[in-house]
Structures are given as C-alpha cells and as structure tokens.
Design an enzyme around this catalytic site. Sequence first.
Site, PDB file in Angstrom:
ATOM      1  N   VAL A   1     -67.683  34.753  18.920  1.00  0.00           N
ATOM      2  CA  VAL A   1     -66.559  33.963  18.423  1.00  0.00           C
ATOM      3  C   VAL A   1     -65.482  34.878  17.862  1.00  0.00           C
ATOM      4  CG1 VAL A   1     -65.933  32.412  16.518  1.00  0.00           C
ATOM      5  CG2 VAL A   1     -67.894  31.872  17.979  1.00  0.00           C
ATOM      6  N   ASP A   2     -64.247  34.617  18.245  1.00  0.00           N
ATOM      7  CA  ASP A   2     -63.131  35.429  17.751  1.00  0.00           C
ATOM      8  C   ASP A   2     -62.445  34.782  16.558  1.00  0.00           C
ATOM      9  OD1 ASP A   2     -62.155  36.233  21.156  1.00  0.00           O
ATOM     10  OD2 ASP A   2     -63.485  37.300  19.765  1.00  0.00           O
ATOM     11  N   CYS A   3     -62.566  33.457  16.462  1.00  0.00           N
ATOM     12  CA  CYS A   3     -61.854  32.730  15.414  1.00  0.00           C
ATOM     13  C   CYS A   3     -62.783  31.684  14.808  1.00  0.00           C
ATOM     14  CB  CYS A   3     -60.623  32.040  16.007  1.00  0.00           C
ATOM     15  SG  CYS A   3     -59.818  30.877  14.896  1.00  0.00           S
TER      16      CYS A   3
END
Lengths: 341, 338
Positions: free
Chosen positions: A62-64
Amino acid sequence: PCTSFAAIMLGARQLQASRCARQAASSIKLNHRMVGCKAVANGSTQPRRASNDDKKQLIDNVDCFIFDCDGVIWRGDSVIDGVPETLDMLRAMGKRLVFVTNNSTKSRAGYLGKFTGLGLKVNAEEIYSSSYAAAAYLESINFDKKVYVIGESGILEELDLKGIQHLGGPGDADKVVALKKGEYMEHDEDVGAVVVGFDRYINYYKIQYATLCIRENPGCLFIATNRDAVTHLTDAQEWAGNGSMVGAIAGSTKREPITVGKPAEFMLDNIARTFGLQRQQICMVGDRLDTDILFGKNGGLTTCLVLSGVTDEETLLSPDNSVHPDYYMSQLSELLTVKEP
Amino acid sequence: MLGARQLQASRCARQAAGSIKLNHRMVGCKAVANGSTQPRRASNDDKKQLIDNVDCFIFDCDGVIWRGDSVIDGVPETLDMLRAMGKRLVFVTNNSTKSRAGYLGKFTGLGLNVNAEEIYSSSYAAAAYLESINFNKKVYVIGESGILEELDLKGIQHLGGPGDADKVVALKKGEYMEHDEDVGAVVVGFDRYINYYKIQYATLCIRENPGCLFIATNRDAVTHLTDAQEWAGNGSMVGAIAGSTKREPITVGKPAEFMLDNIARTFGLQRQQICMVGDRLDTDILFGKNGGLTTCLVLSGVTDEETLLSPDNSVHPDYYMSQLSELLTVKEPAGVAA
C-alpha cells in the site's frame, strides 16, 4: 461434493496465500496480481484478523493509507495509544497519509489544531473533513447562489475559503419560534442549497428555515455532510450524530439529500485525483462498517477495520453483518509489529 | 363499465330518493365511484346521498374546520346542521401540542359547539395506546404540554417535554449524559422547543433501555401551524430520532388505524356508517380508505385540485368539494327532478 468443493477452494486459497507470501518475501512491487491475492481474502469469506505477515504485506503493497479519525486516531479528545508512533513509522517508510472525518464541526484548519494538540504531525492538505467536502462539492458544480447552513463553524469557514455566501449556522442558535396567530417566517429566495451538518444548537427555527428553502426555492439542493447515527463526540459515550439533523430535514421535506461524506465516494474521488493515486494503491482504515469499510470497498480500496472504535469483534463476525473488511485488528498501533525482527 | 356505473348510480339515486336506510348495497354503490376512477367533485345529489347514508362524520381539524387560529367560513353552521340531523361528529387531529381538553378550549373559542369526548388528538392517542398495552414504566417525551396532560390523565409517569427546552449540551471533554433506565417508551410529538439535549436523551433511552418503545404521535411533514403558511411538522422531530436510532416508530396518529379502532369501538359504529372528511391525501384520505370508510376531500387545506387530479396521485377520495360548508346546499330546495 460440498466438502471436496470447499477443500478445493481452501486449497486454492492457501496456494494463493503462499504465492502472495513468496512474492512479498522477494519484495516484488505492488502489482495487480498482488491485489488479486488480497481480493481472495475479502467478501465471501469471514473477515480475517491480521497476522504479522498480513501486516507486513499490507504495508509493502500500500502506498497510501486513508484513516478515519474518530475511533482510529482518537476517541473524542483523547489520542489512542500507539497512534503517533505508528503514523511516524508509516511516514518514514514513505507512505502518503490522509485523514478523513465525517465530523463537520471543524474545518481542515480547525482539525489541524486538534491533531497538533494531540501530538500528531499532519499537514492541513492531508485532512478531509466533511465540512471541506461540502464546500468542495459546491465548487465542483460551479455553485453561485447562497447556502443556508444547519451546522457549526467548520462548514462556515470552508464556505468562506471557497468564496461561497452563507446564512444560518451558529448565528441562528438562539432564535425561537413562537407560532403566534398569523406568524409568518420570511426566507431568502437566493438560497440555492441547504447544507446540513452536525449541530449541537439545532432548533425549530433552523428546521423551518431549511424546510422553506428546500420546498419553495426552485432547484434548491439538500446536501448532507454525513448521516452517522451516533458518534463518539466525547470519549465517554456515543452521542446522536448528524443522522438526526439530516433526519429532521428529510422528515419535513420528504426529500433525500446528496451526501458528501462517507460512505459516499465524493471525498475518495477528490483524494485520488489530488494525490494522483490509483485505487489499488490505497488502504482505508476505519472503525465503522457502514461508513468507513463500505466507503473503501465501494471505492475498490483494501480495507482494514480497527476494533478501537464503535465496532466490536462480535458485531463484525455476526452473520447479520455483510460488510467484510479485508483485515481487522484491535487498533492501529498493531502495525508497529512489522518493525519487530 | 361506464354503462354499468351509470346503472349503479341511478339505482343509488332511486334508493336515496326512496329514503332506504344505509345498507351494504349502498356502500356498494359508493364503492363503484372510488379507487379506479377519477375523484369526483360532489354534486348536490352526492351531498344529499352522503348525508343520508352516513351516521358519523370524522373531521380532520386543520384545513377542514380551521386554518391555524381562524375558523373556516361556514363551518359552525354546517356542524350545527349535521347535529340537528342526528349525526355523530368526531374531530381528529394529528397535532399533539394540546390535549383533548386543550382543544375543547380552541373549539369553544372559535364559536364551535363540541364535547371533549368527540375530540381525538394524537396526544390522547399516544396515552391511549400506552394504556392499551398495559404500559407501566416511564415515558420520555419530546413534545409539548398536550402529551404530558394526557399521560397524567392515564396515570403514566413522564420525563422531558417543555421542561427540557432550555437544556444545552456543551460536549466538553469527557462529558457524559446520564439517562433514566426506567424509561420504557419515548413518545415523539411536535416540539417547537426541540433541541440536541432532547434528541440525545431520547436516543440513549431507545438504544440502551432493553425493549424501549419508540412511539410517534404522527409524521406530517408540514402543517398550517399558523394560518399564514405551512410549517415543518412532527415529521421532522420523528425524523431526527429515526436518524439517530435507525429505528422506525410505532405511529398512533393518521394514517395509522389506532384512532379509528378506538372511535369505532367507543361509539359502537360500523365502518360503513362513517365518512372521513379531510384535506390531506396521505393522512386523512388514506386513513379513511384503509379503514373502509367513505372519504371526502376538502380543498380548503393543503391539497389543491391539481394535486388531487394529477396522474401522480393514487389516493382517490370518493368525493371532493371546496370546503365543508358546501354541505349546506342540501338545505336548499331541490332543483330539477332527478
């Protein structure tokens, strides 16, 4: 036949899971197949308490992270233990953090003050309050009339920032309606939208004024910041939420509002566009099934429920519940275990 | 169908002219006129027939008898005429702000002769409902003095009401609202002093007291609280509590049947003997139709002819007229023979 089918499905899932684990172990960057692995875990099976491997995988992929605030970051006016360290860790790992709240009483700037006061480092642009969402929605439709507000200063401040004229709000808190013989309430015919947010000073004057605008001004919009039934307005108990203010106006007008807060998708569209993110890059972390988790699932995000707010494990796992997050954990600080060897 | 209806109509007219008392076939005649055909503006013959066949008239008050605090012209004479003809009159109102005794004062002040037992306010209905289920706990009231007075008359303990009008909730850090665990029902009626304290107190009772009832006197969206305009009604107070509890209430006022059952039983009436006269399609006329009554809409209140006759409207009264005093035409000498 059922048993063997289940065995096949379980076997397939275990195969998928181990494939996911091997991919995670070899640090392959997030791609669609990894989302496919996570997708196997959601929807039709029981919600899954996050193991340490799950947490590592979640953070890798997950980036955000989008966080609901109440019940995840704080309860009323008290920060939940371990949260500051968890947010610092995620930032250090380069993750984008966004904070979403259905509570419209403060503006983004107002919430910044709350975060800072609780020892949490955030930027105003990372905060998506439903007060901001209401103003952003009106801006997105090129709204150029006046707004009648049921709600508190947060909504007024966000409307000011967008240059949108407004009436009502806390200024109408002390108005009383006597209903004397022949009494007539005037209303401004230039009101083109009524925005309803949580209002601890709700009264009959405001209900009637909003009702007149919606019923008599052609094309007048009825916008709700959110419809939460109850919420931890103080950490001591749950309090009636904006579901009651909105319910009052829906009851007198027989109209349903446009809702800008969770679980409606408006804030998610705004976040994804503003930060240039794809849905697969985002995980929603919340404490409510019918707003936070539904918001995430409808938006195609990974979803994680924390039990530090209004939802307990029994409710989550009950056969009456059909909203299944991908993972659940006791509280956000459980993510800190990924730092352990 | 049209030919059959005309045949029925003429048979009805002959029966009326022959002064045959109300019987099921006459109801059958009236039934032909309702439901699937357009609502019918009452002719002089219709009005005579109506009065001949009906033993009891139930009147909605606001928009039929008065508008706000002003009596609608011709009403006192019409009521006197019907009484003189031996008709039973009953007055039903969804407005819970006054008790039956309180409404008696309003009727008298407007020059109308009625008895308290003829008045069915939704405030009375709420208390009567609780009595009918042998309720023995406390009631938290959102609403005005009418509800409190009717609960007192039934010996039912209550909290809330106008006494909570000035309470403010600050929502300070750590603030906690206590609530009485003996509250077994929340009754919600129109409340011009509605505030967040009352909303939260009611919400706590309903969510946390096991088996707590949620009772609404009515759910009218808007109503002529003054004769100058329509005002948000109890639909908003009830909407607030439904919104915070995600529960639907038991409604005792129109169009629910509770008051009609009570009226029929108290006065020993059959449904076919009764005509409901009202100004609202979704409360008064629906109430009458669901109850098997003859129904008559008057245009002196919230419903105009366009709305009544619109294809979007599926609630069809048997008859309609401009206002109640149109019934006075039955006293005029007959015109051309039928």
